[in-house]
Each structure stands twice: as C-alpha cells, then as structure tokens.
Design an enzyme around this catalytic site. Structure first.
Site, PDB file in Angstrom:
ATOM      1  N   CYS B 131      -3.637   0.534   0.207  1.00 22.45           N
ATOM      2  CA  CYS B 131      -2.317   0.229  -0.350  1.00 22.45           C
ATOM      3  C   CYS B 131      -2.248   0.660  -1.811  1.00 22.45           C
ATOM      4  O   CYS B 131      -2.729  -0.043  -2.698  1.00 22.45           O
ATOM      5  CB  CYS B 131      -2.028  -1.264  -0.220  1.00 22.45           C
ATOM      6  SG  CYS B 131      -0.440  -1.750  -0.909  1.00 22.45           S
ATOM      7  N   CYS B 134      -0.337  -1.683  -4.121  1.00 23.81           N
ATOM      8  CA  CYS B 134      -1.090  -2.894  -4.474  1.00 23.81           C
ATOM      9  C   CYS B 134      -2.129  -2.592  -5.546  1.00 23.81           C
ATOM     10  O   CYS B 134      -2.234  -3.278  -6.551  1.00 23.81           O
ATOM     11  CB  CYS B 134      -1.844  -3.451  -3.272  1.00 23.81           C
ATOM     12  SG  CYS B 134      -0.861  -3.729  -1.817  1.00 23.81           S
ATOM     13  N   ASP B 135      -2.929  -1.576  -5.283  1.00 23.04           N
ATOM     14  CA  ASP B 135      -4.170  -1.402  -6.028  1.00 23.04           C
ATOM     15  C   ASP B 135      -4.161  -0.230  -7.003  1.00 23.04           C
ATOM     16  O   ASP B 135      -5.119  -0.042  -7.753  1.00 23.04           O
ATOM     17  CB  ASP B 135      -5.335  -1.220  -5.034  1.00 23.04           C
ATOM     18  CG  ASP B 135      -5.441  -2.385  -4.061  1.00 23.04           C
ATOM     19  OD1 ASP B 135      -4.968  -3.479  -4.416  1.00 23.04           O
ATOM     20  OD2 ASP B 135      -5.983  -2.195  -2.963  1.00 23.04           O
TER      21      ASP B 135
END
Lengths: 114, 305
Positions: B131, B134-135
């Site tokens: 992701c 997300c990261d």
C-alpha cells in the site's frame, strides 16, 4: 487492584513525539496505534481500537500516533508500514502487530499480555 | 427486523447497490468490515471515473459513502463471519449482531495478492509493502521498487515518486499492461524500468536490502539494491462467504454471475471486483446498480411465481 485503573482513559488518546515516552511509561499496559489519515487499512483498524479502548478500560490504555506528524517516534521504532500496533508493558516494547485485523483476531493477542 | 436486502461490502459496488435499492423502495442496509471504501480507497489517485478528472481514492470513496448514507444505513466496522439460509431467509452473523434478509448482494471486493517468493512474508512491514498511500511516506528519499506493470502498479510508482522516493518499476513481461496515459506519465517522471524480470527473492535480514531477479532477456540472475519493495501484482477475490452459500465460481476464481448479476443461488447476487472483469470503480458501481435492481425485481415481483 481493580480501582487502580478507574481514572484511566476509556478511549484512545492522541500522542505526539514529545509526549510519547512519558505516555508509554504512565500506565502498566499501553497499546499504541500508529496510523495516518490517508491509510485505508488504518481506517479499518481505527474503529476496532476505539471499541477495545472501551472494553478494556482500566486494564489497557490505547494511544494513537499519527506517523505523518510524528515521524521521529515512527523512525525510532523502525515503523515502515501502517497500521502498526506497539504493545508496551511498563514502558518496554513487548509485542507488535502489523496490518488491519478484526477484533476477534486482535483480542487473543491483547489478552496474552494482560 | 427482516431486511429486503443486505449488501455485504461498502465500496463502489456496495454503495451504488445501496443507493439504487433504497431509492427503489427496498428496505436495505450496507455492512462493511472497515470504514467503507474498499481497495479503491487506498488508491493514491483515480483519473478514469467520469465526472472527476482526477481525485484521490479515499476522497472519491468517502463521497460515495456520504451519498449512500443519505439513502440507507451504512454500518461500518461490521465483520460478517457467516451467512446462512433457511426457509428463504438469510441470516447474516457478524459477531454479536445478526441481520436477517430476503436477499443478499456480495460486494465483497478483493484483497491484494502476494508474489510468493522467499523473503516476502518475513520482510512485510520491514520494507515490503502492499500500500503506497499507507507506507509511501516512510520511503521519502529512499530507493524503492514497485513490482507490477498494471494500472495499480504504475499509479503506486507515480505516487511514490511524488512523495520523494527514487522509484524503479519492475515487470515480469517486456511490455506494461497499464493504460497508455499512465505509461506516458511514467516516462515523463523519469521512473526507471526493469522489464522482463522474474522476481526470485526479496533480500534482507531485518530490513529489505534488495531484490534477486532473473533477467529473462539475458538469462542472468542479478541482485538489485532497494530499501523498499511495493508489490502490486493483482488481487484475490473475497468469495468465501458467497461460496459457503453455494455460489459457483468461474475458473478464474471470481463469482459466476449472469448479466443481471444473479449468482446460481436464488436471491443471491454479486457485484464489483468479486465478479472479475475490468475491476474498475466505474464497472463496480455499474454492477452494484444492476444487482440492486435484480434484487428489487426478485423481492418485489419474483419471476418464478
């Protein structure tokens, strides 16, 4: 014993870099939810954490660390993926989980450190 | 209370199904295990949903969620554990709660697929990610690889470039599968490409240090250094609940549906990524609408009576 946690928060507390160390040492059992606003899986885990904070009031204190705004703590703990949960007993890191999971999967993990 | 329709999954298919069902007059509800939005909510940027030249995945999905909520209840954080059918009534069990319904739409979407190479599992969260939204921020200024040549892979590569990572796109074929517009952006952004490469292993003990790849053009195995690896090699449909009710699958593993989005089980429908096909936000939304109208027809004026 059961009265000891009577004043502890029953919902997750937002924690910043500067408050982090004090916070994890303040209660015997602290779980920190490392998240960021644009992370989809974090938003899946969020409501689970809210619920657990209520269920375990007086036993566990939950904190939320926004890793976008608090990069120093994220870096100290080597976080490269969110959501990550950090489990602290008496200020010491004892466990860690990564990724979103349902309450039923998380509870055994939480209870194993009670 | 018995619902006319329970929609499992709150993302483009489920929200659209809910809007159409509620407006047709069905007593319907949407259940989502997360916050709603599904996989599309993790997409950094969507440029092919009509009406929006470009919009963040989370933004678009939250707009759809708000729209759905104006029409019917959307319950988030409800993880459906099982669905049973008896005497024409479906019972949907979600932990402490149960819902009863005359019909069910599975809009359960898909989850990301792993490559299945050594190091992948061990280094997940230690440099391996699925992701980028997300990261991505943890990889600012770092050397990262994106594995996957489809639309998602390229979108993730572009997102990582924009957050300030040094990005290389890796694909197992010699041509990319992604749409031309994304390929052009990739070139414009000067993202490096390693094509015709089989990922054999993700290297590193505690942290990702690189990828071992078979260069299929030369036949050589080479190690390339990376600090992060983002994997975007496809998805696996979430079919377990539908299968437990007797829904048949296609050979590809997606739920088998007819043109009205009916499964082989009466009063059970499927819509969105879980049925395969194009797997876009627009097609999922369209399928949700069709499934809802089929459910409406079958609940309100069943063709078999």
């Amino acid at each position: 014993m059961s009265d000891a946690g009577a004043d502890w928060p029953g919902e997750p507390v937002n924690v910043s870099d500067s408050e982090f160390n004090e916070f994890i040492g303040k209660y015997p059992y602290v779980i920190i939810d490392c998240w960021a606003p644009w992370c989809g899986p974090c938003r899946i885990l969020g409501p689970v954490i809210d619920e657990l904070a209520g269920d375990y009031k007086g036993k566990i204190v939950f904190g939320k660390l926004n890793t976008d705004e608090n990069q120093a703590t994220a870096m100290t703990h080597g976080i490269m993926s969110i959501p990550t949960l950090l489990f602290f007993k008496n200020g010491e890191l004892v466990d860690k989980t990564m990724g979103a999971m349902p309450k039923t999967a998380l509870e055994p993990k939480i209870q194993s450190h009670l | 209370m018995e619902y006319d329709l329970v929609i499992i999954g709150g993302a483009s298919a489920g929200f659209s199904a809910g809007i159409y069902a509620a407006r047709a007059g069905l007593n319907a509800i949407i259940l989502d295990e997360g916050m709603g939005g599904g996989q599309a909510a993790t997409s950094p940027w969507i440029e092919n949903y009509p009406g929006y030249e470009g919009i963040g995945g989370m933004d678009l999905m939250m707009k759809m969620k708000e729209h759905a909520e104006k029409n019917l209840p959307v319950e988030v954080g409800v993880h459906v554990e099982s669905v049973n059918q008896s005497d024409g009534v479906f019972t949907i069990n979600a932990g402490s709660r149960t819902f009863q319904s005359k019909s069910v739409i599975f809009a359960t979407g898909a989850k990301y697929k792993k490559i299945g190479v050594p190091g992948e599992e061990k280094l997940t969260g230690r440099g391996v990610s699925y992701c980028a939204t997300c990261d991505g921020a943890f990889f600012r200024g770092k050397n990262v690889a994106v594995i996957g040549g489809g639309n998602n892979g390229l979108t993730e590569a572009l997102h990582l470039k924009h957050v300030g990572a040094d990005v290389t796109l890796i694909h197992r074929r010699d041509v990319l599968r992604a749409e031309q517009v994304l390929q052009d952006q990739l070139v414009k952004e000067d993202i490096k490409m390693l094509l015709n490469q089989d990922t054999q292993e993700i290297l590193g003990d505690d942290m990702v240090t690189g990828i071992r790849m078979l260069n299929k053009t030369t036949g050589e195995v080479e190690d390339h250094e990376f600090q992060g690896v983002f994997i975007s090699v496809g998805e696996i449909p979430n079919t377990e609940l539908a299968v437990s009710l007797g829904a048949e699958l296609q050979d590809s593993g997606y739920i088998k549906v007819d043109t009205k989005l009916r499964t082989n089980v009466k009063m059970v429908y499927a819509a969105g990524d879980v049925t395969g096909g194009l797997r876009q936000v627009i097609t999922a939304a369209a399928e949700g609408a069709i499934a809802a109208m089929s459910a409406y027809d079958d609940v309100k004026r069943p063709y078999w009576v």
